[in-house]
Design an enzyme around this catalytic site. Sequence first.
Site, PDB file in Angstrom:
ATOM      1  CB  ALA A   1      21.434 -53.046 -24.010  1.00  0.00           C
ATOM      2  CE  LYS A   2      18.805 -46.220 -19.592  1.00  0.00           C
ATOM      3  NZ  LYS A   2      18.332 -46.967 -18.437  1.00  0.00           N
ATOM      4  N   GLY A   3      18.890 -47.819 -24.581  1.00  0.00           N
ATOM      5  CA  GLY A   3      18.408 -47.509 -25.876  1.00  0.00           C
ATOM      6  C   GLY A   3      17.383 -45.758 -26.211  1.00  0.00           C
TER       7      GLY A   3
END
Length: 440
Positions: free
Chosen positions: A107-109
């Site tokens: 995941a990444k934000g």
Amino acid sequence: MNKENLDHVVISEQQFDRASSYMDHLQTGLVDFLKQPKRINISNFPVELDDGSVKTFRCYRVIHNRVFGPGKGGIRYHPDVTEEEVVSLAKLMTWKCALVNVPFGGAKGGVICNPKELSTNELRRITRRFTSEFFDVIGPYTDIPAPDLYTNEQTMAWIYDTYDVMNPGKNNQLVVTGKPIDLGGSYGRKEATGQGCLYVTERFLSKRLIPEIDEIAGTRVAIQGFGNVGSVAAKAFCRQGAKIIALSDSEGGIYAEKGLNLDEVIAFKQEHSCVVGMPGTLTITNEELITIDCDVLIPAAISNQIHAGNANNIKAKLIVEAANNPTTPAADIILQKNGVYVIPDIVANAGGVTVSYFEWVQNQANEQWDLEVVNSKLKKKMCQCVDTIFKRWQDFACGEEKITNKESGEQLECPDFRTVALLTAIERVAKATLLRGIWP
Ligand code: NAD
């Protein structure tokens, strides 16, 4: 002139396709599925700034794959954040977690903002709003953020607090890693990525693939980026007897043939907010740092710094990718041709997610391990990872593993370390996808 396409999606596809051309045993459809992100979350939210004006910020949280466990990945605050970049970084996290065998997905934000122009109060308000916008996306067993570019343990403390207020009565410490030690953070997490770079480099050099350098002591090292990862890596390499001859930050770089005194550089940066102008050093540009005469080059800042336009001029014998995606696919091909080895990001900077996993485990048991315990577990994981990739690369190099493309029948070249690492990670995720029956 450099006409290379630096689009994040294109680069990530090129890297994936290069690796998947060595996977003739996997179904085409499954490979295509693994490329796609599971979910892209986007939100726009207004935040009141200190001067009373209101600004709308756009933020992303992307979950690429959760086959091995909850999504895991950092949050970056940067004006250049794009959806494409966040998707490609989320994908990278999937392969990284699979490669180091931690039970997380990718995941990444990111928030599009310029942290250099924002006060602490403004950053706190942005972080709280980011968390409440994605309160049903992130969670201790669904998606666990961590620090990345221009976010830190304070950012994680704000996320934890906001999430905890919205989900009372549970052990919510597990919702983020990279927290302050006093809030359930792990000893060694802040240093883990830079420290991990040291461990993988030591292990790699011990394989004696580069005759001139078989240990850290005595190597001349250049590091782009002097933030969390770059500064910790600099200190760790220095402690092992390396000479840090060049360093940089977003304002430019400094060079000292005899080696930089890191305590002095840190003190200078604290006073002047950049390293440029440090007495007794030559000022260089970030571009010059990349091609400087050194043994080990550590890009520890932003993506696409080593590209078709400068790869031929690189003098380092080994590149250790502390940053994510610092090298483009065209540069990879040039470096391989020129005999420059690259320890790819999914190996070189995997120390961060590894100790994040240790933090998550400690939080479940309400424990706090000693630094020595954390670092010895980290070293073991990093060394295992290098050994796995190195062994497989050797199998390719001496013909033990077949390198013919299924569709074209063409003979493929021995892959570089990035391709071997990606290939190994993608195969693990593919196998788990089949075992779980996700793929019909
Ligand atoms: P940071 O914000 O602490 O430091 C970033 C550094 O890069 C700063 O010194 C900044 O001045 C420099 N920089 C910014 N723009 C630059 C430019 N255009 N040219 C040269 N230098 C520039 O961030 P960090 O946590 O040290 O992360 C650095 C890299 O490592 C990022 O690519 C990040 O994705 C990657 N990474 C970080 C972690 C982690 O645990 N923090 C884990 C894995 C990967």
